[in-house]
Each structure stands twice: as structure tokens, then as C-alpha cells.
Motif scaffolding. Sequence first.
Motif, PDB file in Angstrom:
ATOM      1  N   PHE A   1     -92.871 117.594  32.563  1.00 51.36           N
ATOM      2  CA  PHE A   1     -92.088 117.007  31.480  1.00 51.36           C
ATOM      3  C   PHE A   1     -90.735 117.697  31.369  1.00 51.36           C
ATOM      4  CE2 PHE A   1     -96.549 116.496  30.361  1.00 51.36           C
ATOM      5  CZ  PHE A   1     -96.616 115.143  30.066  1.00 51.36           C
ATOM      6  N   VAL A   2     -89.710 116.925  31.029  1.00 49.44           N
ATOM      7  CA  VAL A   2     -88.380 117.467  30.739  1.00 49.44           C
ATOM      8  C   VAL A   2     -87.978 116.978  29.357  1.00 49.44           C
ATOM      9  CG1 VAL A   2     -86.025 117.806  31.546  1.00 49.44           C
ATOM     10  CG2 VAL A   2     -87.796 117.129  33.167  1.00 49.44           C
ATOM     11  N   ILE A   3     -87.684 117.920  28.453  1.00 47.96           N
ATOM     12  CA  ILE A   3     -87.362 117.581  27.069  1.00 47.96           C
ATOM     13  C   ILE A   3     -85.871 117.759  26.821  1.00 47.96           C
ATOM     14  CG2 ILE A   3     -87.816 118.113  24.636  1.00 47.96           C
ATOM     15  CD1 ILE A   3     -90.460 119.431  25.587  1.00 47.96           C
ATOM     16  N   SER A   4     -85.234 116.750  26.256  1.00 56.76           N
ATOM     17  CA  SER A   4     -83.853 116.883  25.786  1.00 56.76           C
ATOM     18  C   SER A   4     -83.913 117.505  24.401  1.00 56.76           C
ATOM     19  CB  SER A   4     -83.175 115.512  25.726  1.00 56.76           C
ATOM     20  OG  SER A   4     -81.889 115.626  25.169  1.00 56.76           O
ATOM     21  N   LEU A   5     -83.455 118.759  24.301  1.00 62.67           N
ATOM     22  CA  LEU A   5     -83.648 119.518  23.064  1.00 62.67           C
ATOM     23  C   LEU A   5     -82.411 119.550  22.174  1.00 62.67           C
ATOM     24  CD1 LEU A   5     -85.705 121.365  21.549  1.00 62.67           C
ATOM     25  CD2 LEU A   5     -84.619 123.304  22.715  1.00 62.67           C
ATOM     26  N   LEU A   6     -81.224 119.663  22.766  1.00 62.32           N
ATOM     27  CA  LEU A   6     -80.019 119.880  21.975  1.00 62.32           C
ATOM     28  C   LEU A   6     -78.823 119.164  22.599  1.00 62.32           C
ATOM     29  CD1 LEU A   6     -78.740 121.627  19.585  1.00 62.32           C
ATOM     30  CD2 LEU A   6     -78.137 123.268  21.378  1.00 62.32           C
ATOM     31  N   SER A   7     -77.954 118.596  21.752  1.00 63.90           N
ATOM     32  CA  SER A   7     -76.732 117.902  22.198  1.00 63.90           C
ATOM     33  C   SER A   7     -77.067 116.782  23.174  1.00 63.90           C
ATOM     34  CB  SER A   7     -75.753 118.897  22.833  1.00 63.90           C
ATOM     35  OG  SER A   7     -75.305 119.836  21.887  1.00 63.90           O
TER      36      SER A   7
END
Length: 333
Positions: free
Chosen positions: A88-94
Motif C-alpha cells: 500500500f502507498v498512502i498519500s499523507l500530506l499535501s
Amino acid sequence: MKLAILTLTKGGYKTAQRVKKYMDVPVKIYTKDSFSGTLKNLVGELFQRYEYLLFIMATGIVVRVISPYLKDKTTDPGVMVMDEKGRFVISLLSGHLGGANAYTQKIAKSIGATPVITTASDVLDLISVDLLAKQLHCEIESLQKAKEVTADIVNKKRVGILSDISVDIPEKENIQIIKSKEIQDCDSVIYITHKIISDPFPRSVQLIPQNILVGIGCKRGTESKKMIQQLYEVFQDLEIHIKSLKKISSIDLKQDEKGILELGEYFKIPVEFIERRKIKRIENLFESSEFVKKSIGIGAVAEPCGYLISHGGKCLMKKRKKSGITLSIWKEK
């Protein structure tokens, strides 16, 4: 620099190498053995140096180490988190302005991972105001207004786009490019223009294309504060938003002129100095001064410099002379 990958385990390092293999930008991998001090201190340094950070470690660790360095969505890098096995790859910020959502998709596709994106507009396959601004290379008038109009998009309210430039976006049922006469049929409006809007729609936001260029000439030793004041005056007179200013240009003889260099620093834009030989080729297109020609070998500075950096664009103001400063305003072609 583009992308930094941080990991603390051997398995994470193997996954980092997989990601690096597929990236088309410079990638630096940081492991426990590649830096001294704490992870938090390293992250503080990397926040200033990289556009994107990918952490291959637990999300909880990442939240704690990045929290002291968060400023706002216009300056923070895009931050992503991945598990050690690369599932999994999570877009966390900006996600939008920082580009984390797009990079999350790119990384996930390259290694066969599942992208995790939680911003409502992306989940619903809708465009957001800040992402539209990024795509069109525009400045956002107000982030608060951008949030409000994006909320209208997500909530399926009628949002009109009134633009001076070509906008190529897939129109949805509730988001459409409109003409001025259709504005009253909208719940909110996105203006895309470099002009100052004197009477905006009650619920609206302006995206300002950076497409205005300035040619400048001045007497030696002219203070930057005088140039700054005159630029504000000229833009106000022309009803042009100051955030549309993209670049300043002058002759190469002025490349050490403190006032012009400070002018670029003040507006945080590039200053381009053009060689006299290039100006000579086209100076006949503009009004010439014999006094200037005797002094520096060419008869005009501000207008030809504006013409050249705008790539032969539209002249919005030929030239204005005041207190030893000459300005010429151009719209980029």
C-alpha cells in the motif's frame, strides 16, 4: 531535489530500491546507516530540500516526526507512506498542491501497490480548486475560498468556471465553463484571470495565471523600494493582479543593479538580463532615445526586454517613465 525515500529496516530498503528503479527523477534513499542524529532532525533537513518524501515505515512514526515541520499546504512537500512489503502507498500530506496524490498513484502503479488517497474530490473523481490551480500554473487568491468552492464541487452544487485562458478539463454535470451572462445560475464561481475583479460573485475564488512580464530600465543606484512602489501603482492602474507577475527583465548592463535584484527577491520571481546584441536585433520596433543610445549603445531597454521575455506577447503598457525608472508591461504569448 525531487524524491527522498526514508526507511529503517532491511526489508524497507529492498522496497525502496524497487521504487527507485522505476522513478524517472533523482531519488535518494536514507537508511539508519546513512545519517547521524535522530530521524526527526533528518526529516527537518529533508523538508527544506525535497519536493516529495516517501517513508517506508509505520504511519504513526511518520506523523510524529513530520509534525514539528508542518507549515501550510503551499510550502510543505508531498509526503507519502508505504508498508515494508510495498502493498500500500498512502498519500499523507499535501495531496494536491504538494503533488502527493499524483505521486502516490505513480509509485503504486510502478510496483503494483494499492494507492490510498482520501481527499474527497479524488475519491469522487472530481477536480479541486487547488489541483486546478496547480495544473494551470496559477496563484490562488485565498486558500479559504478555495476550500469553500471545492466543498461545493464535492457536494454537487453548481460551480461555474469563468476564464480568460484556455482551460481543458472534463466538464461534470455540476462543473462547467460558463460565460458572464450565465453566472447567476451558479452557486459558486471560479475566476481564472490576471485581472483585478472589482465586483466578484458572492461565493467565488480567483485563480491568477502567472503570465505578466515586466521590462525595466533605471538610473544607476535607484532604490528597490521606489521600483516596488511604481510596480504596484502600474498594476493597479492597469487593473492587473500583482500575483500575476511572473518575471522581470532588463539589459545585461544592469545585472549587478542592486535595486533590480532586490525587486526580484521582493516578489520572489526570476530576473532575466538580456544581452545587448539580442536587443539590437529588435530595437527598431520601439521608440528610441538618442540619449540612451549614446550612453549604452541601444536606444530602448524596458520595451524590448518585455517583448523578448514575453516571446512576442501582448503589450499591455508600452512604457512609463517616472523618477528615473522606466517600466513596460507585457502578457506572455
